[in-house]
Design an enzyme around this catalytic site. Structure first.
Site, PDB file in Angstrom:
ATOM      1  N   GLY A  16       0.786  -1.232   0.000  1.00  0.00           N
ATOM      2  CA  GLY A  16       0.000   0.000   0.000  1.00  0.00           C
ATOM      3  C   GLY A  16       0.819   1.284   0.000  1.00  0.00           C
ATOM      4  N   ASP A  62       9.141  -5.970  13.273  1.00  0.00           N
ATOM      5  CA  ASP A  62       7.854  -5.720  13.935  1.00  0.00           C
ATOM      6  C   ASP A  62       8.008  -4.418  14.729  1.00  0.00           C
ATOM      7  OD1 ASP A  62       5.731  -5.544  15.679  1.00  0.00           O
ATOM      8  OD2 ASP A  62       5.991  -7.547  16.546  1.00  0.00           O
ATOM      9  N   ASN A  89       5.135   4.381   9.088  1.00  0.00           N
ATOM     10  CA  ASN A  89       3.938   4.174   8.265  1.00  0.00           C
ATOM     11  C   ASN A  89       3.175   2.903   8.646  1.00  0.00           C
ATOM     12  OD1 ASN A  89       2.307   4.185   5.592  1.00  0.00           O
ATOM     13  ND2 ASN A  89       3.476   2.268   5.513  1.00  0.00           N
ATOM     14  N   TYR A 154      -8.555   2.787  16.809  1.00  0.00           N
ATOM     15  CA  TYR A 154      -7.795   3.408  15.707  1.00  0.00           C
ATOM     16  C   TYR A 154      -7.746   4.926  15.901  1.00  0.00           C
ATOM     17  CZ  TYR A 154      -6.304   4.114  10.805  1.00  0.00           C
ATOM     18  OH  TYR A 154      -5.623   4.455   9.658  1.00  0.00           O
ATOM     19  N   LYS A 158      -4.304   7.066  16.299  1.00  0.00           N
ATOM     20  CA  LYS A 158      -3.901   8.051  15.281  1.00  0.00           C
ATOM     21  C   LYS A 158      -3.936   9.479  15.832  1.00  0.00           C
ATOM     22  CE  LYS A 158      -3.015   5.238  11.850  1.00  0.00           C
ATOM     23  NZ  LYS A 158      -1.665   5.150  11.272  1.00  0.00           N
ATOM     24  N   ILE A 189      -7.781   5.668   1.186  1.00  0.00           N
ATOM     25  CA  ILE A 189      -6.816   5.387   0.125  1.00  0.00           C
ATOM     26  C   ILE A 189      -6.988   3.939  -0.325  1.00  0.00           C
ATOM     27  CG2 ILE A 189      -4.362   5.498  -0.518  1.00  0.00           C
ATOM     28  CD1 ILE A 189      -5.490   8.202   0.565  1.00  0.00           C
ATOM     29  N   THR A 191      -5.851   0.919  -0.819  1.00  0.00           N
ATOM     30  CA  THR A 191      -4.743   0.013  -0.501  1.00  0.00           C
ATOM     31  C   THR A 191      -5.341  -1.278   0.078  1.00  0.00           C
ATOM     32  OG1 THR A 191      -4.539   0.626   1.818  1.00  0.00           O
ATOM     33  CG2 THR A 191      -3.354   2.021   0.230  1.00  0.00           C
ATOM     34  N   PRO A 192      -4.496  -2.281   0.343  1.00  0.00           N
ATOM     35  CA  PRO A 192      -5.016  -3.513   0.948  1.00  0.00           C
ATOM     36  C   PRO A 192      -5.707  -3.294   2.305  1.00  0.00           C
ATOM     37  CG  PRO A 192      -2.904  -3.944  -0.063  1.00  0.00           C
ATOM     38  CD  PRO A 192      -3.114  -2.457  -0.166  1.00  0.00           C
TER      39      PRO A 192
HETATM   40  P1  NAD Z   1      -1.562  -1.804   4.162  1.00  0.00           P
HETATM   41  O1  NAD Z   1      -2.275  -2.805   4.980  1.00  0.00           O
HETATM   42  O2  NAD Z   1      -1.499  -1.956   2.684  1.00  0.00           O
HETATM   43  O3  NAD Z   1      -0.064  -1.606   4.693  1.00  0.00           O
HETATM   44  C1  NAD Z   1       0.277  -1.634   6.044  1.00  0.00           C
HETATM   45  C2  NAD Z   1       1.601  -2.356   6.174  1.00  0.00           C
HETATM   46  O4  NAD Z   1       1.982  -2.313   7.564  1.00  0.00           O
HETATM   47  C3  NAD Z   1       1.513  -3.822   5.756  1.00  0.00           C
HETATM   48  O5  NAD Z   1       2.546  -4.140   4.845  1.00  0.00           O
HETATM   49  C4  NAD Z   1       1.696  -4.571   7.069  1.00  0.00           C
HETATM   50  O6  NAD Z   1       2.342  -5.814   6.935  1.00  0.00           O
HETATM   51  C5  NAD Z   1       2.545  -3.582   7.865  1.00  0.00           C
HETATM   52  N1  NAD Z   1       2.493  -3.860   9.300  1.00  0.00           N
HETATM   53  C6  NAD Z   1       1.412  -4.192  10.045  1.00  0.00           C
HETATM   54  N2  NAD Z   1       1.794  -4.434  11.312  1.00  0.00           N
HETATM   55  C7  NAD Z   1       3.138  -4.253  11.359  1.00  0.00           C
HETATM   56  C8  NAD Z   1       4.114  -4.357  12.395  1.00  0.00           C
HETATM   57  N3  NAD Z   1       3.774  -4.733  13.642  1.00  0.00           N
HETATM   58  N4  NAD Z   1       5.400  -4.064  12.095  1.00  0.00           N
HETATM   59  C9  NAD Z   1       5.751  -3.727  10.826  1.00  0.00           C
HETATM   60  N5  NAD Z   1       4.880  -3.637   9.812  1.00  0.00           N
HETATM   61  C10 NAD Z   1       3.587  -3.888  10.083  1.00  0.00           C
HETATM   62  O7  NAD Z   1      -2.285  -0.413   4.527  1.00  0.00           O
HETATM   63  P2  NAD Z   1      -1.971   1.087   4.076  1.00  0.00           P
HETATM   64  O8  NAD Z   1      -3.267   1.690   3.749  1.00  0.00           O
HETATM   65  O9  NAD Z   1      -0.859   1.165   3.120  1.00  0.00           O
HETATM   66  O10 NAD Z   1      -1.527   1.700   5.507  1.00  0.00           O
HETATM   67  C11 NAD Z   1      -0.313   2.380   5.706  1.00  0.00           C
HETATM   68  C12 NAD Z   1      -0.557   3.473   6.734  1.00  0.00           C
HETATM   69  O11 NAD Z   1      -1.484   4.425   6.214  1.00  0.00           O
HETATM   70  C13 NAD Z   1      -1.136   2.982   8.060  1.00  0.00           C
HETATM   71  O12 NAD Z   1      -0.535   3.616   9.143  1.00  0.00           O
HETATM   72  C14 NAD Z   1      -2.592   3.393   7.959  1.00  0.00           C
HETATM   73  O13 NAD Z   1      -3.198   3.558   9.213  1.00  0.00           O
HETATM   74  C15 NAD Z   1      -2.460   4.690   7.194  1.00  0.00           C
HETATM   75  N6  NAD Z   1      -3.707   5.126   6.586  1.00  0.00           N
HETATM   76  C16 NAD Z   1      -4.301   4.390   5.598  1.00  0.00           C
HETATM   77  C17 NAD Z   1      -5.498   4.823   5.060  1.00  0.00           C
HETATM   78  C18 NAD Z   1      -6.219   4.073   3.972  1.00  0.00           C
HETATM   79  O14 NAD Z   1      -7.366   4.412   3.674  1.00  0.00           O
HETATM   80  N7  NAD Z   1      -5.622   3.093   3.350  1.00  0.00           N
HETATM   81  C19 NAD Z   1      -6.096   5.992   5.552  1.00  0.00           C
HETATM   82  C20 NAD Z   1      -5.458   6.709   6.556  1.00  0.00           C
HETATM   83  C21 NAD Z   1      -4.259   6.264   7.066  1.00  0.00           C
END
Ligand code: NAD
Length: 257
Positions: A16, A62, A89, A154, A158, A189, A191-192
């Site tokens: 993502g 982690d 992130n 959450y 955040k 966004i 993403t997965p």
């Molecule tokens: P995603 O699930 O595609 O990616 C998140 C990544 O974090 C994954 O690769 C996962 O393996 C990794 N992860 C989870 N736990 C972990 C740990 N303990 N240690 C290391 N890595 C770990 O999701 P994304 O949307 O790309 O999210 C990335 C960031 O963006 C997050 O902080 C999320 O809260 C934030 N965000 C996403 C959105 C959205 O709509 N997608 C909106 C607001 C904020």
């Protein structure tokens, strides 16, 4: 190039937003450490970056594990050079009715989304203070600014990231460290993290969720990981040289009304 020869450590870099950041930073000359618990996927991202001629390694990390921060950063520094950019992130998003929330789930969310960012910021400050400059970018969310009815854990994590960012930014200025600390607040966004909801909601429930998201977003669409990566790149590099403790919202207008 905006990040020429700087080492950037990106947590959650396997998927993502984080994977898009890793690619965008590498295209701007950074040597990128792709840190994630999904180590095979992190290696795929790093290999695809190396295939472009840029430097990248995958690190099994982690973010809730204190010792893993030392080990991961030590390895990245040894292989790619001193830490100049950290993007906190990695994150998880789990929703449930508040009265059914378990302490176990609450703690799991805080451990990754908030403890992980605390540990990363602390380690980065210790390592960046003697560098010519350092930039820490913490990925919060619009849900660090406004609430939603099924996301108490959450929201708490955040919102914590949003204010911790300001505290660490002020600390660095107070101490005279050349380190800027800012937060990014994505809206919805594609993403997965979002597409993974289909497993829990089923096809119909997921389609309904998607249309609610699109309706709630004035720009009428979900954001792209590349759009979050572009905002993060801006904060990571010198284009944002007078910004610290600030919050950059990337939400298609979601929080504007
Ligand atoms: P995603 O699930 O595609 O990616 C998140 C990544 O974090 C994954 O690769 C996962 O393996 C990794 N992860 C989870 N736990 C972990 C740990 N303990 N240690 C290391 N890595 C770990 O999701 P994304 O949307 O790309 O999210 C990335 C960031 O963006 C997050 O902080 C999320 O809260 C934030 N965000 C996403 C959105 C959205 O709509 N997608 C909106 C607001 C904020």
């Amino acid at each position: 190039m905006k990040l020429d020869n700087r080492m950037a450590y990106i947590t959650g870099g396997a998927s993502g937003n984080g994977a898009a950041m890793a690619r965008a930073f590498a295209a701007e000359g950074a040597a990128v450490a792709v840190a994630d618990v999904q180590s095979a996927l992190a290696e795929e991202v790093a290999a695809s970056i190396r295939a472009t001629g840029a430097r990248a390694i995958a690190i099994d990390h982690d973010v809730g594990d204190e010792a893993a921060w030392q080990e991961g950063l030590d390895r990245a520094v040894a292989e790619l050079g001193p830490l100049r950019v950290l993007v906190n992130n990695a994150g998880i998003g789990v929703g449930c009715d508040f009265e059914d929330e378990t302490l176990e789930n609450w703690r799991r969310v805080q451990r990754i989304n908030l403890d992980g960012v605390f540990l990363g910021c602390r380690e980065a400050v210790r390592r960046m203070k003697d560098q010519p400059s350092g930039s820490i970018v913490n990925i919060s969310s619009v849900y660090g600014i406004v609430g939603a009815w099924r996301t108490a854990a959450y929201n708490a994590s955040k919102g914590g990231v949003r204010l911790m960012t300001k505290s660490v930014a002020l600390y660095c200025q107070h101490k005279g460290y050349p380190i800027r600390v800012n937060s990014v607040h994505p809206g919805f966004i594609d993403t997965p993290m979002i597409s993974g909801q289909e497993r829990h909601l089923g096809a119909e429930g997921f389609a309904a969720m998607r249309s609610q998201i699109i309706e709630a977003t004035p720009m009428g669409r979900m954001g792209l990981a590349d759009e979050v990566a572009a905002a993060t790149l801006f904060l990571a590099g010198d284009d944002s040289s007078f910004m610290t403790g600030s919050e950059l919202v990337v939400d298609g207008g979601f929080t504007a009304r």
